[in-house]
Design an enzyme around this catalytic site. Structure first.
Site, PDB file in Angstrom:
ATOM      1  N   SER B 146      -3.990  -1.413 -16.801  1.00 27.65           N
ATOM      2  CA  SER B 146      -4.851  -1.710 -17.715  1.00 27.65           C
ATOM      3  C   SER B 146      -4.210  -2.133 -19.096  1.00 27.65           C
ATOM      4  CB  SER B 146      -5.688  -0.678 -18.329  1.00 27.65           C
ATOM      5  OG  SER B 146      -6.688  -1.201 -19.081  1.00 27.65           O
ATOM      6  N   ARG B 385      -4.162  -6.149 -11.109  1.00 28.24           N
ATOM      7  CA  ARG B 385      -5.146  -5.006 -10.394  1.00 28.24           C
ATOM      8  C   ARG B 385      -6.611  -6.120 -10.808  1.00 28.24           C
ATOM      9  NH1 ARG B 385      -8.323  -2.424  -7.973  1.00 28.24           N
ATOM     10  NH2 ARG B 385      -8.876  -0.026  -8.603  1.00 28.24           N
ATOM     11  N   THR B 421     -12.572   1.322 -20.174  1.00 31.16           N
ATOM     12  CA  THR B 421     -11.985   2.455 -20.242  1.00 31.16           C
ATOM     13  C   THR B 421     -13.367   3.317 -21.148  1.00 31.16           C
ATOM     14  OG1 THR B 421      -9.745   1.989 -20.654  1.00 31.16           O
ATOM     15  CG2 THR B 421     -10.252   4.018 -20.889  1.00 31.16           C
ATOM     16  N   CYS B 572      -2.159 -12.953  -3.753  1.00 27.03           N
ATOM     17  CA  CYS B 572      -2.105 -11.767  -3.710  1.00 27.03           C
ATOM     18  C   CYS B 572      -0.511 -11.818  -4.234  1.00 27.03           C
ATOM     19  CB  CYS B 572      -0.857 -10.880  -2.080  1.00 27.03           C
ATOM     20  SG  CYS B 572      -0.295  -9.533  -2.418  1.00 27.03           S
ATOM     21  N   CYS B 596       2.653  -3.621  -1.334  1.00 28.47           N
ATOM     22  CA  CYS B 596       1.259  -3.889  -1.801  1.00 28.47           C
ATOM     23  C   CYS B 596       0.845  -2.499  -2.624  1.00 28.47           C
ATOM     24  CB  CYS B 596      -0.317  -2.706  -0.824  1.00 28.47           C
ATOM     25  SG  CYS B 596      -1.294  -2.940  -1.023  1.00 28.47           S
ATOM     26  N   CYS B 599      -3.737  -3.479  -5.374  1.00 28.06           N
ATOM     27  CA  CYS B 599      -4.967  -4.227  -6.171  1.00 28.06           C
ATOM     28  C   CYS B 599      -6.116  -4.455  -5.633  1.00 28.06           C
ATOM     29  CB  CYS B 599      -4.486  -5.404  -6.781  1.00 28.06           C
ATOM     30  SG  CYS B 599      -4.547  -6.553  -6.106  1.00 28.06           S
ATOM     31  N   CYS B 602      -7.547  -8.660  -1.920  1.00 23.28           N
ATOM     32  CA  CYS B 602      -7.692  -9.380  -0.528  1.00 23.28           C
ATOM     33  C   CYS B 602      -8.781  -9.289  -0.613  1.00 23.28           C
ATOM     34  CB  CYS B 602      -6.257  -9.234   0.146  1.00 23.28           C
ATOM     35  SG  CYS B 602      -5.870  -7.011   0.249  1.00 23.28           S
TER      36      CYS B 602
END
Lengths: 252, 627
Positions: B146, B385, B421, B572, B596, B599, B602
């Site tokens: 984050s 992300r 958050t 991606c 991968c 995130c 896709c």
């Protein structure tokens, strides 16, 4: 018979390491740590020996700071019966000191077999197993890729991976074995075992109690990254290549 | 290959250990296994997809073993023990059932806040509820990434003494700038944020600290365990999750089930189980909520030269490199230790299928106002992300029979503040309180929803609801409206703007756009994907079935490639999807599932929603430490 396994807490193999800005070592704070992969193989082998009936108990030991307890809990979760933590403080402990501590522990626990990983992935020393065997005057089978225990004759047949191929040794127990990659595939700790391991008691010992004096005889002066690879140069003719090899690289 | 699955701190729980409940599987015959006064529970487990082909193999056990369960009876608490389980994937291996009062999927800010709050209430009221948190990452914090400028509002409520308990929240915001970038210039605009009292942190570090706090109050946290399926009883009530256990290759599967009376799903944005829940129970339709909209954030943490570092400095930019029709912007926060967090967030309703968010981020770093800061520095970590941008309009009804959805899985991110958050933590706390009331006082989880609507989350999100949708008219109208919202209307307009098309439908066909030429990475400021991926410490056990499923395997070559020029090979951030030439001189989709980053881009952006992100073996994925 008791089998003792020594495990080490190291930087996880998948982590990208970097050198500390003051070049005193590798950055280990905020970095994922886990059990040395070779130690996992050693523990797995000990568990298989116990499951085959040749041993009664598997004891995991680790030398290091307080956080080593996590590694020992992983060992307990994988199936070790007991764990011993030797608290050597925060400073890294060198192989000879570890060997002396293991010798003292062996004299307390009296195992029939001491199994270690062949080397740790943080220092790649490949010394502790051999040193312990020397201090104990026990036979050693290092780089083991296959271990077969004969309970009645108290003999271990170890196939070692050496430069020239595979060497088969027959060791009288008690002995020291260090494990290589192809020995086995370590098992995963299942969740119920992890839960149970959380509440098991880990015996804590200090080097002083074992009458071992930790005197570092090596000092790390500097750690640097390897020099970055320079870009390659495409030459246009053989003459130019010879010219470069002669005059620039000076190897002809 | 080698993995240890232990959280870092010893639990101090004094709850007696239960004997695990073992039951072999047969597809038809149930096993009565315990003497429980409460009615037997039959769990109907969903049929697995064919990735677990083990269930077609003949079972390895010829007879049933008697199952023994020793329930822990505490007076006053009704313990409902699972007494009958009907198997679905009969086949090799036992299925172990572990029982807790509350199981939380995801050890992030929301999940840990819920756990901590629940245990705090237990301690205050002398109750004893067992709480277990499952985390798919190899350790707590490994999948947390984050910005992050942290508003401590929820933490002040949860752990008021956090300042004295070693929380890794040390860098207060010292300056707050907002720039509009063009290709070569930057124009300072008045900052729309009010970050006074907020801190620049690494959320991964904060979550790790929260995990130690959680374990201190007796929460059990199990990293390395991915909850892959929801378990139901015959009344369609959620009674458990099943984990993907590890160490089994494509031909065998051993799983563990977690039974409990309340399940909280805290998987983060576009959580795989949460999405299934929302679809199955039509949770958005229940409150006339709109679809969720998303953005993809790509971030790096750099260590920069001493003189350039100003701890607490916060910068946001909009404009270049994105065009007027693409919503997004960058962030640059100075943390401690000469570290800075720099990233680019692009809304996933972008139109141009040739847009490559990763390359846009690399391009952004070359801006004359940004580049000097980075020169001479080194990248420490990389990650990506997706995040929610739907806000108020997209909040689903967050309660389902048997549990609730908390945090970004429901979607409480405050878009104009770009902070999620604090709302995630507050939602976790509210759910923890509701779970306590449900289990001890006989209330229902609906109290969570009611309290949500009465809380400051609702108030904040309602006030912030019109900022993002206004940008569907373009950058300038959006900015103008934002200024009006901020200084004049303050959310009091009687109307609520609606979102445009869902992200996956917003992609134009490729023929309407031209391919974008991106510069090659220079290796100092910009980097190629493999180098960046290495810095994310991503790893998956390679010998496992690919966790990215194509609902229809012909769609990539028949639709994605010809119509949209294969956008998944561009959005991606881990280069999982690649179109490589095959033997017939055509292009075939190749999925490098091992790269991968979890995130979920896709799952969101695929034009035909053909890609389904499912959870891989626990313990894999990225290894963020300071993100």
């Amino acid at each position: 018979m008791k089998v003792m396994v020594a495990v080490k807490r190291v930087v996880d193999y998948a982590v990208k390491i970097r050198v500390k800005p003051d070049k005193s070592g590798v950055e280990t704070s905020n970095v994922k740590m886990s059990m040395n992969p070779f130690c996992e193989i050693a523990l797995e082998e000990a568990l298989r020996i116990r499951e085959a009936g040749a041993a009664a108990e598997v004891v995991a030991v680790s030398v290091g700071p307080a956080q080593c307890v996590d590694t020992l809990r992983t060992a307990l979760a994988m199936g070790a019966d007991r764990a011993v933590h030797v608290d050597a403080g925060a400073a890294p402990v060198l192989p000879l000191s570890v060997a002396k501590i293991l010798k003292a522990l062996v004299q307390v626990e009296k195992p029939g077999l001491l199994i270690l990983g062949k080397q740790a992935i943080d220092d790649d020393c490949n010394q502790t197993g051999q040193m312990v065997a020397g201090l104990l005057r026990w036979p050693q089978g290092t780089f083991a890729s296959k271990v077969v225990l004969d309970k009645e004759k108290q003999v271990a047949t170890v196939e070692r991976e050496v430069d020239g191929g595979i060497e088969t040794l027959s060791l009288d127990l008690p002995a020291v074995i260090t494990t290589d990659l192809r020995l086995n595939q370590p098992r995963y700790a299942t969740l119920p075992n992890i839960m149970k391991a959380k509440s098991k008691v880990i015996k804590k010992v200090t080097p002083a109690e074992l009458n071992v004096e930790l005197k570092p005889d090596l000092e790390v002066v500097q750690v640097t990254e390897p020099p970055k690879r320079k870009a390659g140069v495409i030459v246009s003719s053989v003459d130019e290549l010879i010219d470069k090899l002669k005059n620039e690289a000076r190897i002809l | 290959m080698y993995r240890s699955a232990l959280s870092g701190v010893t639990s101090k729980s004094r709850r007696p250990l239960r004997c695990p409940f073992f039951s072999p599987f047969r597809a038809e015959t149930p096993i009565i296994s315990s003497v429980s006064p409460s009615p037997g529970l039959e769990s109907r487990l969903p049929i697995p997809s064919n990735r677990f082909s083990s269930f077609r193999d003949p079972p390895s056990r010829a007879s049933f073993a008697p199952s023994i369960c020793f329930p822990d009876w505490s007076p006053g608490l009704r313990r409902r023990v699972v007494s009958r389980t009907r198997g679905l994937c009969g086949g090799s291996g036992d299925r172990e059932t572990l029982e807790y009062d509350v199981v939380i999927v995801g050890a992030g800010p929301a999940g840990l806040s819920a756990a901590i709050r629940l245990k705090q209430m237990c301690l205050k009221r002398n109750a004893d509820l067992s709480v277990c948190v499952l985390e798919k990452g190899p350790e707590v914090g490994a999948h947390i990434i984050s910005g992050n400028v942290f508003e401590p509002r929820a933490l002040d409520e949860l752990i008021p003494q956090w300042r004295h308990e070693g929380a890794p929240i040390e860098v207060p915001v010292s300056s707050d700038k907002f720039w509009l970038l063009t290709e070569n210039h930057s124009l300072q605009l008045p900052s729309p944020f009010d970050n006074k009292g907020n801190y620049v942190i690494s959320l991964s570090q904060l979550v790790r600290w929260m995990a130690t706090k959680a374990e201190e109050v007796g929460v059990e946290i199990y990293p390395g365990f991915a909850a892959s399926e929801i378990l139901y009883d015959e009344n369609d009530r959620v009674i458990g999750v099943a984990t993907n256990d590890m160490g089994v290759a494509k031909d065998g599967s051993k799983r563990e089930t977690f039974q409990r009376r309340v399940t909280l799903l805290a998987e983060g944005c576009r959580g795989s189980l949460s999405e299934k829940m929302i679809r199955a129970h039509k949770l958005r339709e229940k409150v006339q909520g709109q679809h969720q909209t998303y953005a993809l954030g790509i971030k790096e943490v750099w260590e920069i030269e001493e003189g350039k570092h100003k701890p607490g400095s916060v910068l946001h930019t909009i404009g270049w490199p994105l065009d007027m029709k693409t919503y997004g912007g960058s962030f640059l926060y100075h943390m401690s230790n000469r570290q800075i967090a720099i990233g680019l967030v692009i809304a996933l309703n972008y139109r141009n299928p040739y847009l490559n968010p990763y390359d846009e981020f690399q391009k952004f770093k070359h801006h004359p106002a940004i580049k000097p800061l980075l020169m001479g520095g080194t990248v420490l970590e990389y990650g990506a992300r997706t995040l929610n941008e739907g806000g108020f309009q997209s909040i689903p009804y967050s309660v389902f029979p048997g549990g609730a959805i908390i945090g970004c899985s429901a979607g409480f991110l405050d878009v104009p503040k770009i902070k999620g958050t604090h709302t995630a933590m507050k939602s976790g706390m509210l759910a923890g309180e509701a779970a306590f009331r449900t289990l001890v006082e006989g209330a229902t989880m609906e109290t969570y929803w009611d309290n949500l609507k009465k809380s400051w989350i609702w108030e904040d999100l309602k006030r912030a609801r019109n900022y993002r949708p206004a940008f569907k008219y373009g950058l300038i109208p959006g900015l103008t409206f934002s200024a009006l919202e901020r200084y004049v209307f303050r959310g009091r307009l009687p109307l609520t703007l609606k979102h445009g098309k869902p992200d996956h439908e917003a992609t134009d066909i490729a023929s309407l756009h031209a391919p974008i030429q991106y510069l090659k990475p220079d290796g100092q400021i910009s980097f190629d994907v493999p180098t960046s991926l290495y810095r994310s410490n991503t790893n998956h056990e390679h010998d496992q079935p690919a966790h990215l499923h194509l609902r229809d395997s012909t769609v990539p070559e028949l639709v994605n490639l010809p119509l949209y020029a294969g956008p998944e090979s561009r959005y991606c951030p881990a280069r999982v999807y690649e179109y490589t030439p095959d033997e017939n001189h055509g292009l075939k989709l190749h999925i490098n599932a091992q790269n991968c980053l979890h995130c979920k881009a896709c799952d969101i952006k695929d034009p035909k929603q053909n890609i389904e992100w499912t959870v891989p073996e626990g313990g894999g994925g990225p290894g963020y430490t300071i993100m």
